[in-house]
Design an enzyme around this catalytic site. Structure first.
Site, PDB file in Angstrom:
ATOM      1  N   GLY A   1       0.794  -1.234   0.000  1.00  0.00           N
ATOM      2  CA  GLY A   1       0.000   0.000   0.000  1.00  0.00           C
ATOM      3  C   GLY A   1       0.821   1.277   0.000  1.00  0.00           C
TER       4      GLY A   1
ATOM      5  N   ASP B   1      -8.608  -1.077 -15.489  1.00  0.00           N
ATOM      6  CA  ASP B   1      -8.678  -0.414 -14.179  1.00  0.00           C
ATOM      7  C   ASP B   1      -7.920   0.909 -14.194  1.00  0.00           C
ATOM      8  OD1 ASP B   1      -6.583  -2.506 -14.435  1.00  0.00           O
ATOM      9  OD2 ASP B   1      -5.798  -1.584 -12.621  1.00  0.00           O
TER      10      ASP B   1
END
Ligand code: AMP
Ligand code: MG
Length: 571
Positions: A160, A305
């Site tokens: 992340g 995406d």
């Protein structure tokens, strides 16, 4: 005073019954996030499949020593932030994910996607956390999103976080694109976290510690094609309809107003509006792609995406700028073999991606014809934008197509691209040099004189002088004769032609090696290169005295250096 109005999380279904953030079920999402809550007080994030929801609550991980490296004055102004706020601790802490401002409600979106042509299932905001939506003084809605602020339910096996090199590249490129006039998401700030992140840059078993950084991205919405594909793949048509209706109401309100069978505000939208919406997405995507081709931008990972529902350039990863003109060039090492996402393929890939979006929203239609119409509109828009783009780039008022009797601008352009391909020649510099070319003199020159002028004039755009050979100069001189004949019909002087051309052919683009120089300096603690480059990129069409070094062709040392010609998805 920043006003947040978090419509996305208020109106769309979120994931419920998860207890890993203070926004779990039962909390009133309208209550501002407590400003002093930090992620360390929260339980660990668990990667998971999220069903029946457009988003999950997520909390940024507080960085240890956030430091503002750069920001965009224009974006700050747009959001209603003044200089004092930008330089305050409150800004540094809020836009590094350390402390939330009142009204922020951080969340990560759920989406899927086709990666390199294959359905990849759920992806989602794995390293992006939306902070909330600001409504500015003009009533514009802007979503603020941190990229690189720690794990979310969508992080899968990754961490992340984002490293300085990739964050700096995204910050600079999105701002560069904006100033070039290319539809794009924006970047407000670039903040170094003070923490370290492990990355194996070329996936070759040589991981190293790299400085972490966070950018704050800004766009009306970050919704992508994948936000629709995920519901379609799961046959969750009710939620598919919800997010389609939401995006139309919030981001395409004109379509509702302009449709004869105008839907009442709270009723379901009809198929006619869905069709108009899809067609509009197709048109906007075509326009965006032509801009990319115009400035020599190669996205590098055009997965579904990474396709914005607004037709904005989004997700700057292993992108690159075409230097020597080679349509098969891709900066992305992961794509070296297939070259799916190389410069010349981008128009076809966008079409393929739109076809995936069409498949995803097809359950909202009773017949496929309106979707075919949309895809057709893409092709038409692409062709007409491209023709106009080439006309502008060559200094022509309009593109004149040929017919059976006359050769039109098609053949002029075709011969032009043959010329660009025939030598290792810098595309950006070539257009600027062409704008300066003494074309009025061409008709009175002998062949030898023309060839000599060509050799001298275009030398600064040539990568390998010795290899160029006389053949190219002859070919170029010949093309200039037909170009000069075409320009005569425009009845414009060389100086007017130059002005026209320099308005669409940039002088400064984010050359791959320029970004790398700024990265090397920033990693060594010096952000002056970053600031100087950022400044030069703000006026890409102007001659900027003293900033010539940002408008030169790539030096030889950068030819094969990682980051300058090759990039990976590792960021
Ligand atoms: P991208 O190649 O940037 O479009 O990323 C594809 C997917 O991988 C997206 O769902 C990202 O959020 C996710 N992803 C990429 N890098 C990371 C990371 N460092 N941590 C978590 N998720 C990531
Ligand atoms: Mg992405």
């Amino acid at each position: 005073m920043l006003v947040f109005d978090n419509r996305f999380v208020r109106e769309l279904p979120g994931e419920d019954a998860r207890n890993d953030t203070p926004h779990s079920a039962g909390t009133d999402p309208k209550v501002p996030f407590p400003p002093d809550t930090t992620a360390s007080e929260l339980s660990p994030i668990e990667s998971r499949q999220v069903f029946g929801a457009c988003y999950s609550w997520a909390t940024p991980k507080p960085p240890s020593q956030p430091k503002l490296l750069a920001y965009s004055k224009e974006v700050a102004e747009r959001l209603g932030m003044d200089d004092a706020f930008i330089h305050s601790d409150a800004f540094r802490l809020a836009f590094s994910g350390h402390t939330l401002l009142p009204g922020m409600q951080p969340f990560a979106m759920c989406y899927g996607g086709h990666q390199f042509g294959h359905w990849a299932g759920q992806l989602g905001d794995g390293r992006a956390i939306n902070l909330g939506e600001i409504v500015n003084a003009h009533g514009e809605r802007w979503m603020l999103q941190l990229k690189g602020s720690g794990p979310t339910p969508y992080s899968r096996r990754a961490d992340g976080f984002a490293v300085l090199r990739s964050s700096l590249r995204e910050f600079l490129c999105s701002e560069a694109m904006h100033h070039l006039g290319v539809p794009t998401t924006r970047a407000l700030s670039l903040i170094q976290t003070g923490d370290w992140v492990v990355r194996d840059m070329f996936y070759d078993g040589r991981p190293r510690l790299e400085p972490g950084a966070i950018i704050c991205r800004v766009a009306p919405t970050f919704v992508r094609f994948g936000n629709f594909e995920i519901f379609a793949a799961r046959k969750d048509i009710a939620n598919l309809r919800k997010i389609v209706d939401y995006v139309i109401r919030v981001d395409y309100p004109n379509l509702i107003e302009n449709t004869p069978n105008r839907a009442a505000p709270k009723t379901e939208l009809n198929a006619e509006i869905y069709a108009a919406w899809f067609e509009e997405i197709c048109r906007r995507t075509a326009t965006m792609i032509v801009h990319w081709m115009r400035v020599g931008f190669v996205h590098g990972v055009m997965n579904t995406d990474n396709m914005s529902i607004l037709g904005l350039t989004i997700d700057y990863g292993p992108y690159g700028w075409l230097e020597d003109y080679d349509p098969s060039w891709t900066p992305n090492t992961t794509d070296f073999e297939g070259r799916r996402y190389c410069y010349g393929q981008q128009p076809q890939i966008a079409y393929w991606n739109l076809a995936q979006l069409a498949n995803a929203i097809a359950p909202l239609f009773t017949e496929s014809e309106p979707l075919q119409v949309g895809l057709h509109a893409y092709m038409n828009q692409l062709q007409s934008d491209w023709n106009q783009c080439m006309a502008n780039k060559l200094g022509l008022a309009a593109f004149k197509p040929g017919d059976q009797s006359v050769a039109g601008d098609e053949s002029l352009c075709e011969a032009f691209f043959d010329l660009l391909k025939a030598a290792e020649i810098d595309m950006t510099l070539f257009y600027r040099l062409l704008a300066d070319y003494p074309l009025e003199a061409v008709g009175n020159q002998s062949t030898e004189e023309r060839v000599a002028t060509v050799r001298e004039h275009f030398a600064p755009a040539m990568y390998r002088d010795a290899d160029q050979g006389p053949a190219w100069s002859v070919q170029c001189a010949r093309w200039l004769v037909s170009y000069a004949e075409r320009i005569v019909t425009e009845k414009i002087s060389d100086s007017l032609r130059r002005d026209r051309m320099n308005r669409v052919n940039p002088k400064v683009v984010l050359r791959n090696y320029l970004a790398q120089i700024a990265i090397d300096a920033a990693e060594a603690g010096d952000n002056s290169e970053l600031l100087a480059l950022h400044d030069a990129l703000r006026r890409p069409y102007d001659d900027q005295p003293g900033k010539e070094r940002f408008a030169e062709k790539r030096p030889e040392w950068a030819r094969q250096r990682p980051g300058c010609s090759m990039l990976s998805c590792s960021s």
